[in-house]
Motif scaffolding. Structure first.
Motif: not given
Length: 400
Positions: A40-43, A108-120
């Motif tokens: 909400y802040s960055l939006k 912008y939040m200062g994170k260094k690593r992304i985790v995600a899921e995927t199907g197709a």
């Protein structure tokens, strides 16, 4: 509820009507609250919005065109058929809209690593691409079954530097990949951002994903009014988790336009043979949200099946459940055979190979267009291209 109120949801507790919410263990509650506050802040942040627009234009390739399928319209008869060409966005599907938005948010939040899921695999590819350009480490969880049928996308993710982790539990498809990605996030909360790929899960994810996908509908509404004198009779999209559908629906929510979502009918509507949540499911709690879920009488999640990996999911985004509940959208299903036939027709008539997900929506339109006259139009969200599905198409032809 008036149509003007739909675009103001969810409420402050993350509900779309009676659907949505935040049903998670205590370990996830605080990270989700912090994500909501940051979003909400960055939006409304000028620098964030400037950077987002920059990547939309120069990296994704927006706006994507609205294409009049003249040959197909002539063959089918009735309404003019238009395609919103999300298959022409970078990486080949609408998923990149959300991936760029959320990874920019993570940065912008200062994170260094992304985790995600995927199907197709399209969300995974989009996540890998966005992580690469924004210089973040990336790990994608993917069901072992989906990895087997979407091998080209697995290789694309790896080429862009992502690690792809096979999920061997459960049905070995999307729902199991989501569970593994969320477990990883809980374990590495300080430096890791969980990039959910569709408009589902606990609040604020359905809101965040919709906001990054609504550019589809905003563009499509402007584009159709540049070439037609009236609004389309219907706007149609395939429906897995629901991000491409809610993205294009958003632009027409306040108009007198029918909104149609097409689920995967699989081989037939019997337990374990389809992924049509609104036709074969009921309300339940699933992966952090209250929504329609495919489940047995004891509440155990049923197996799903579809020729399309991206539609092969037991739950559906809560905003779609609310749209059905309030009568604003309607949800039908298309089976494997009709989807494959629609894919072949589009290839032949327009030289476009659609993703098998999108082919479900096209199959509906091939029948529905005949009910209208030439003065009216239909818009289909062509959510992805079919390169990833060529091996499945070949296997299908061989079996036939």
């Amino acid at each position: 509820m008036t149509e003007q109120q739909f675009n103001k949801l969810p409420d402050q507790n993350g509900y779309f009507g009676k659907y949505g919410g935040r049903f998670v263990p205590d370990t996830l509650m605080e990270p989700l609250i912090q994500l909501e506050k940051n979003y909400y802040s960055l939006k409304g942040d000028e620098n964030f919005q400037r950077d987002l627009l920059h990547f939309q234009k120069t990296f994704i390739g927006r706006p994507t065109p609205l294409y009049f399928a003249e040959n197909l319209s002539r063959k089918v008869g009735g309404a003019k058929i238009y395609f919103k060409r999300e298959d022409l966005a970078h990486t080949g599907a609408h998923k990149i809209n959300n991936a760029i938005g959320q990874i920019l948010l993570a940065k912008y939040m200062g994170k260094k690593r992304i985790v995600a899921e995927t199907g197709a695999g399209q969300h995974g590819v989009a996540t890998a691409a966005a992580s690469s350009v924004l210089v973040l480490d990336c790990l994608v969880y993917m069901g072992e079954k989906d990895m087997e049928r979407q091998q080209p996308n697995v290789e694309r993710m790896r080429l862009m530097g992502a690690e792809v982790q096979a999920v061997e539990s459960g049905s070995r498809t999307l729902k199991d990949a989501v569970s593994e990605a969320m477990r990883d996030w809980v374990t590495n909360i300080d430096d890791t951002y969980y990039l959910l790929g569709s408009s589902l899960g606990p609040h604020p994810y359905p809101l965040i994903v919709r906001d990054f996908q609504k550019v589809i509908g905003i563009e499509a509404r402007k584009q159709i009014m540049e070439v037609e004198t009236q609004m389309p009779a219907e706007v149609i999209a395939c429906l897995g988790g629901g991000s491409n559908a809610i993205g294009i629906f958003y632009g027409f929510m306040e108009d007198d336009v029918k909104l149609i979502g097409i689920e995967a009918g699989g081989s037939d509507i019997s337990p374990g043979q389809h992924a049509a949540r609104f036709s074969g499911g009921r309300i339940g709690i699933f992966q952090g949200m209250k929504t329609f879920v495919l489940q047995d009488q004891e509440g155990q999640i049923e197996l799903t099946s579809s020729i399309s990996a991206g539609l092969d999911y037991a739950g559906v985004g809560p905003e779609h459940a609310n749209l059905l509940d309030k009568g604003r959208a309607n949800y039908l299903y298309v089976n494997n055979v009709d989807a494959m036939e629609a894919l072949k027709i589009l290839c032949k008539e327009e030289g476009i190979i659609p993703a098998l997900e999108s082919a479900h929506a096209i199959a509906y339109v091939l029948k529905k267009a005949k009910e209208y006259d030439r003065s009216q139009s239909l818009i289909v969200n062509l959510s992805g291209r079919g390169d990833k599905d060529v091996s499945i198409i070949q296997d299908w032809k061989f079996k036939k």
